[in-house]
Write an enzyme that holds these catalytic residues in place. Structure first.
Site, PDB file in Angstrom:
ATOM      1  N   PHE A 285       8.818   9.313  -5.533  1.00 11.74           N
ATOM      2  CA  PHE A 285       9.877   8.502  -6.159  1.00 11.74           C
ATOM      3  C   PHE A 285       9.369   7.864  -7.462  1.00 11.74           C
ATOM      4  O   PHE A 285       9.859   8.180  -8.557  1.00 11.74           O
ATOM      5  CB  PHE A 285      10.339   7.460  -5.132  1.00 11.74           C
ATOM      6  CG  PHE A 285      11.096   6.299  -5.695  1.00 11.74           C
ATOM      7  CD1 PHE A 285      12.177   6.491  -6.547  1.00 11.74           C
ATOM      8  CD2 PHE A 285      10.741   4.990  -5.351  1.00 11.74           C
ATOM      9  CE1 PHE A 285      12.890   5.406  -7.057  1.00 11.74           C
ATOM     10  CE2 PHE A 285      11.446   3.907  -5.844  1.00 11.74           C
ATOM     11  CZ  PHE A 285      12.512   4.108  -6.714  1.00 11.74           C
TER      12      PHE A 285
ATOM     13  N   ALA B   8      -1.842   2.198  -8.537  1.00  9.53           N
ATOM     14  CA  ALA B   8      -0.612   1.671  -7.936  1.00  9.53           C
ATOM     15  C   ALA B   8      -1.000   0.916  -6.671  1.00  9.53           C
ATOM     16  O   ALA B   8      -1.292   1.511  -5.645  1.00  9.53           O
ATOM     17  CB  ALA B   8       0.339   2.811  -7.593  1.00  9.53           C
TER      18      ALA B   8
ATOM     19  N   TYR C 150      -1.949   0.892   5.661  1.00 10.89           N
ATOM     20  CA  TYR C 150      -1.512   0.896   4.254  1.00 10.89           C
ATOM     21  C   TYR C 150      -2.127  -0.286   3.513  1.00 10.89           C
ATOM     22  O   TYR C 150      -2.727  -0.138   2.453  1.00 10.89           O
ATOM     23  CB  TYR C 150       0.013   0.834   4.205  1.00 10.89           C
ATOM     24  CG  TYR C 150       0.613   0.934   2.822  1.00 10.89           C
ATOM     25  CD1 TYR C 150       0.494   2.096   2.065  1.00 10.89           C
ATOM     26  CD2 TYR C 150       1.340  -0.127   2.289  1.00 10.89           C
ATOM     27  CE1 TYR C 150       1.079   2.195   0.809  1.00 10.89           C
ATOM     28  CE2 TYR C 150       1.927  -0.035   1.035  1.00 10.89           C
ATOM     29  CZ  TYR C 150       1.787   1.126   0.298  1.00 10.89           C
ATOM     30  OH  TYR C 150       2.367   1.212  -0.946  1.00 10.89           O
TER      31      TYR C 150
ATOM     32  N   THR D  45      10.803  -1.646  -4.787  1.00 11.18           N
ATOM     33  CA  THR D  45      11.446  -1.000  -5.931  1.00 11.18           C
ATOM     34  C   THR D  45      12.438   0.032  -5.399  1.00 11.18           C
ATOM     35  O   THR D  45      12.190   0.644  -4.365  1.00 11.18           O
ATOM     36  CB  THR D  45      10.373  -0.315  -6.804  1.00 11.18           C
ATOM     37  OG1 THR D  45       9.423  -1.309  -7.191  1.00 11.18           O
ATOM     38  CG2 THR D  45      10.965   0.307  -8.057  1.00 11.18           C
TER      39      THR D  45
END
Ligand code: UDP
Length: 312
Positions: A15, A118, A149, A179
């Site tokens: 994405f 990121a 994560y 986002t």
């Protein structure tokens, strides 16, 4: 010799990665888009294949990465990024955040590239400070289900700073908050595509818990603008990029029902373990450093996202 900057985007078929590849091409860069297509999709980048300077390489970045030639920028965006994905792929998530970041940094060191990591608001865990400034160290449950994560990204930040301090690699770290936008995956389980697709299908919207937990949603174009400015800055410490407009998940569900004109009802389901109760970026630093703040209002961004899913 070709003068235009050359960038590698790992996770480039995802994405965010796909929007980033597009922006880099628009800025006159040539782009090597790398993805193992586990959660990314060629559909996200199909429209870029015809563009000059764009190439796609299918590769898992947890293995040694070889890219022939010069690389000015490496933007490391490879990782499962939705709670459902990283719960399904816990080992791959840990590997890409640790081994994958190591390989990408090693490549940056050998090529003399500027490296952008990121990272994520998940480094703050279930935050005890609200809103979250970069100076907050976070409240992460390291061995909980989301730990795969959160800890992978925390390790990735530590490794990035070590390459910066120890090897002098030019590094940037962005902490990305929720986002949304076109090219999110319909089945990725995140609240935006889930609610929109439920509303479009006339199915109930599944609010987890009592819906009082909060999130702050940033439209993808705003995020990419922030990333581009950060990449071009000279600041090596982490920077929050996100939209500070906060709302509860229940309010968000109501907004989706309203904007889609759906007849869907709202139902309540159990809250996933360690689901953060609040989340809102403190963007004082990004404003000062990058003269950046989000521009796209929620209803406009959601209308564009709904239109995408209507035609997907
Ligand atoms: N959520 C929800 N229903 C869904 C999917 C998510 O109520 O069908 C909630 C989830 O529990 C969380 C928020 O929406 O509180 C945002 O979830 P998401 O998976 O998008 O990402 P997170 O912000 O938790 O990383």
């Amino acid at each position: 010799m070709e003068k235009r900057p050359r960038a590698l985007v790992t996770g480039g078929a995802g994405f965010l990665g796909s929007h980033l590849c597009e922006r880099l091409l628009d800025e006159g860069c040539s782009v090597v888009c790398m993805d193992n297509l586990i959660t990314g999709s060629l559909r996200n980048i199909e429209h870029l294949f015809g563009r000059e300077g764009f190439v796609f390489v299918k590769h898992d970045v947890t293995n040694f990465i070889h890219v022939p030639g010069r690389l000015d920028y490496i933007l490391h965006f490879a990782s499962p990024a939705s709670p459902i994905d990283y719960l399904k792929l816990p080992i791959q998530t840990l590997k890409v955040g640790s081994l994958g970041t190591h390989k990408a940094l090693g490549l940056a060191k050998s090529k003399g590239s500027r490296f952008l990591l990121a990272s994520t608001s998940e480094v703050y865990g279930d935050p005890l400070v609200h809103p979250q400034p970069e100076s907050y160290w976070g409240n992460v449950h390291p061995v909980g289900p989301r730990g795969v994560y959160d800890e992978a990204k925390r390790f990735a930040e530590a490794l990035t700073m070590a390459y910066h301090r120890h090897h002098g690699v030019e590094t940037r770290i962005v902490r990305i908050f929720n986002t949304y936008g076109p090219r999110m995956r319909a089945g990725d389980g995140r609240v935006v595509p889930t609610f929109i697709n439920q509303a479009l299908a006339g199915e109930p919207l599944t609010v987890f818990g009592d819906g009082s937990q909060t999130r702050s949603f940033c439209y993808v174009d705003d995020l990419v603008e922030g990333l581009w400015r950060l990449l071009n800055s000279d600041y090596a410490e982490p920077v929050n990029i996100g939209n500070p407009k906060e709302m509860t998940v229940l309010q968000f569900a109501e907004e989706i029902v309203r904007l889609t004109g759906s007849k869907s009802k709202i139902v309540f389901e159990p809250l996933p373990e360690d689901d953060p109760k609040v989340r809102q970026p403190d963007i004082t630093l990004a404003k000062k450093l990058l003269a950046w703040e989000p521009k796209v209002p929620l209803d406009q961004g959601l209308e564009r996202t709904i239109a995408y899913f209507e035609h997907a």
